[in-house]
Scaffold this active site. Sequence first.
Site, short mmCIF file in Angstrom:
data_model
loop_
_atom_site.label_atom_id
_atom_site.label_comp_id
_atom_site.label_asym_id
_atom_site.label_seq_id
_atom_site.Cartn_x
_atom_site.Cartn_y
_atom_site.Cartn_z
N LEU A 120 49.26 38.71 43.94
CA LEU A 120 48.09 39.00 43.12
C LEU A 120 46.88 38.18 43.54
CD1 LEU A 120 49.85 39.17 39.63
CD2 LEU A 120 49.29 41.06 41.17
N SER A 121 46.97 37.59 44.71
CA SER A 121 45.91 36.76 45.27
C SER A 121 45.63 35.53 44.42
CB SER A 121 44.62 37.56 45.48
OG SER A 121 43.74 36.82 46.28
N SER A 123 45.87 32.65 45.62
CA SER A 123 45.14 31.72 46.51
C SER A 123 43.64 31.89 46.35
CB SER A 123 45.56 31.95 47.96
OG SER A 123 45.29 33.27 48.37
N ALA A 124 43.16 33.13 46.31
CA ALA A 124 41.73 33.36 46.08
C ALA A 124 41.33 32.93 44.67
CB ALA A 124 41.37 34.82 46.31
N ALA A 125 42.20 33.18 43.69
CA ALA A 125 41.89 32.83 42.31
C ALA A 125 41.75 31.32 42.13
CB ALA A 125 42.96 33.38 41.37
N ASP A 167 40.17 40.28 48.28
CA ASP A 167 40.64 39.48 47.16
C ASP A 167 39.48 38.88 46.37
OD1 ASP A 167 43.09 40.08 48.19
OD2 ASP A 167 43.47 38.09 49.04
#
Length: 390
Positions: A120-121, A123-125, A167
């Site tokens: 669900l990304s 890492s970007a969040a 993302d």
Amino acid sequence: MRCEEVFRSIYRRDPDDVSFCPYRVCPIGAHSDHNFGKVTGFAIDRGLRIAYSAKKNGVVETSSLQFEKRAQWHIDMTPAVKDGDWADYLRGATLALKRRFNFGYGVCGVIEGELPIGGLSSSAAVTISFILALCRANGLTLSARELIEVALEAERGYVGVSVGKLDQSCEIFSRKGRLLYLDTLTDEYELISLPSSSPDYRIAVFFSGLEHSLVGSKFNKRVDELRAGAYALQAYMGAEYGKFEDAAARYVPRDVFDRYKSRLPDAWRRRCEHWYGEYERVERGADAWRRGDLEEFGRLSFESGWSSIHNWESGAPEQIRLYEIMRETPGVYGGRFAGAGFKGCCVALVDPGRWGEIESRVKSAYLRDFPQLSEKYSSCLCESADGAVI
């Protein structure tokens, strides 16, 4: 929120604020943004929070409820080389922000993710949440596009993952109840509402029970194979071309690929086949969403998942089985892998009125094949949501 409670127990005071970024899902358009494809996406009503306070001494001190190790560095002495742990995204973001601004405050924070890691990304969040916290602590203001660029620089340049803008864009531009339709070459995007006559839907997330890391997966290799195919096609078509890393499928028309694809190594041809197919599916999917045709949109999402398995050649056996089960389950409009597809979860658009039977059927079929994952498998029903607040 647990992150606030843990923050109080560590620092004996309330945090200044809580920074939040939602997770994202991409029903059609996966594995294409790094070569400037078109994508669709939603932010969902689950995400990642950082309870934080400013630190005048310039130190960044972060801990995560998902990982044991606490990370610490000074904003003026951030390691130039990644450490190989979860905090690399934050170190990279610190460096990227420092290249743009002169600031003196660090932050202390506790990070909490609402859902299992993988797909669900997150890492970007976590990167976006951290950037927002660090900016607020220092009185800095970024535009949405600046925030995307800083987060991208952290993940590409520091962590070393060959991601595109999907993302970060989904987690920032998305709005509740609307489909994000984004061109990652031009940055033009549209937020598409369903007609009022459309059937209801929700976003289901099925966690396989496997964790994954894009850095340790075959993600970068797949991107290189696609880029190699595009680079070769540019030569075949007699186009001017420069460095390998500047090649992209977006610069090569579909008819050129169709004319010369037989000359490409099989792996390169498959990666290109996926990219061109996704580009066309995204355009057809956006049109279907405008019409309120969830059946067609879902069919295209399932087709996207099939191409990820057979053309992009990703997917752990567990995820492939989850995808197959979703295809066989009444009430599921469509779905595919989330994230890189090497482990993690699957996502689907579903009829919320049938969620009980969908949830039961998917779980039963999946754990019959993978009983060893019964303690780690989970699922949840989500709604679309607004992106991170700038």
